[in-house]
Design an enzyme around this catalytic site. Structure first.
Site, PDB file in Angstrom:
ATOM      1  CD  GLN A 294      -3.429  -4.433   6.403  1.00  0.00           C
ATOM      2  OE1 GLN A 294      -3.286  -3.478   5.630  1.00  0.00           O
ATOM      3  NE2 GLN A 294      -4.144  -5.497   6.075  1.00  0.00           N
TER       4      GLN A 294
ATOM      5  CE  LYS B 192      -3.838  -2.489   2.044  1.00  0.00           C
ATOM      6  NZ  LYS B 192      -4.589  -2.888   3.239  1.00  0.00           N
TER       7      LYS B 192
ATOM      8  CG  ASP C 242      -9.422  -0.088   4.614  1.00  0.00           C
ATOM      9  OD1 ASP C 242      -9.117  -0.347   3.430  1.00  0.00           O
ATOM     10  OD2 ASP C 242      -8.727  -0.440   5.588  1.00  0.00           O
TER      11      ASP C 242
END
Ligand code: NDP
Length: 282
Positions: A96, A52, A119
């Site tokens: 994460q 990422k 997200d």
């Protein structure tokens, strides 16, 4: 032989488009910043975070890295998120998953400001998606829609069967497919006759996490098959939920693993980061 839907190539095109967008934005003195938070030393998570950050660099998005030890308390993580929420220089926040077991992941997700929830996991983002309001879309399902669009695969009026009902893939996928006017069915571990349900699909999307679950008998000839699964086969090779060799012979198009859905997830995260600039202006 089926057409191979190349997620790697498509994701690269998207990242090139985003890079051009960030160059334009920079000329206007604007820059997107993503804060990436990793707790603990899970190897797979560390790999995702690395990818990422690499994508951010390529696309011209600034990334801030917070790598916290496994022993971090939930309160310490929540305080960090509160600080990032309040920081006007941060546009997107990514924590994460999975988090260490002593943390309540849902509480952490809900602590992220919906305006920075790139997200798309916050209940407000999920709710907005369900009722057609603007908001962040979960990256894997959004990437699948983008793949289908770019391969000119019609969704309106098609029978779409999604196998898996997780909050991050299956359920938001169903909502996005509904928005595309598909007729949607969700199957899961309690579905009585999985093959009978999946054989109805013009578009079959599989997000389960079981190598080789979907075989020839599950697929209608000519269907489009999208495989989200990321599993390791006995010799450690990355593979999907679909028995690719068998299914490729009878479907019309299929995503490979690796090189299908995975790269699209990261490209859509980058896209959400740039959208965050626009969302936070209003
Ligand atoms: P979850 O474990 O959260 O959900 C799995 C779903 O599959 C559940 O709804 C479960 O049903 C269902 N299921 C389990 N066994 C069966 C079965 N035998 N028949 C039908 N349905 C079944 O997984 P995720 O959604 O998080 O991930 C799914 C896969 O996608 C994983 O391999 C993951 O690694 C991958 N993934 C890939 C991403 C990418 O970027 N490429 C991103 C996110 C995930 P029930 O609800 O009844 O338990």
């Amino acid at each position: 032989m089926a057409e191979i839907i190349d997620g790697k190539k498509t994701a690269q095109s998207i990242k090139d488009e985003l890079r051009a967008r960030t160059e334009e934005l920079r000329k206007q003195g604007r820059e997107a910043t993503l804060a990436v938070v990793l707790v603990g030393r899970d190897l797979a998570s560390a790999g995702y975070v690395r990818n990422k950050k690499k994508a951010c660099e390529y696309c011209g998005i600034r990334s801030l890295s917070y790598e916290l030890p496994e022993t971090t308390s939930e309160q310490e993580l929540l305080s960090l998120i509160a600080g990032l929420n309040a920081d006007p220089a941060v546009n997107g926040i990514l924590v994460q998953l999975p988090l260490p077991l002593h943390m309540n992941a849902q509480k952490v997700i809900e602590a992220i400001s919906p305006a920075k929830d790139v997200d798309g996991f916050h209940p407000q983002s999920v709710g907005a998606l369900s009722i057609g309001l603007p908001g962040y879309r979960s990256c894997t399902p959004a990437g699948i829609i983008e793949l289908l669009r770019r391969y000119h695969i019609a969704m309106a009026g098609k029978e779409c069967v999604i196998v898996g009902r997780s909050n991050i893939v299956g359920k938001p996928m169903a909502m996005l497919m509904l928005r595309e006017d598909a007729t949607v069915t969700i199957a899961h571990s309690k579905t009585a006759d999985l093959a009978a349900v999946t054989r109805r699909a013009d578009i079959l999307i599989v997000a389960v996490g079981k190598a080789g679950l979907i075989e020839k008998k599950h697929v209608k000839p000519g269907a489009v098959v999208i495989d989200c699964g990321m599993n390791r086969d006995p010799d450690g090779t990355l593979c999907g939920d679909v028995n690719f060799a068998e299914v490729e012979e009878l479907c019309s198009a299929i995503t490979p693993v690796p090189g299908g859905v995975g790269p699209m997830t990261i490209a859509m995260l980058m896209s959400n980061c740039l959208d965050s600039l626009a969302l936070q202006r209003h």
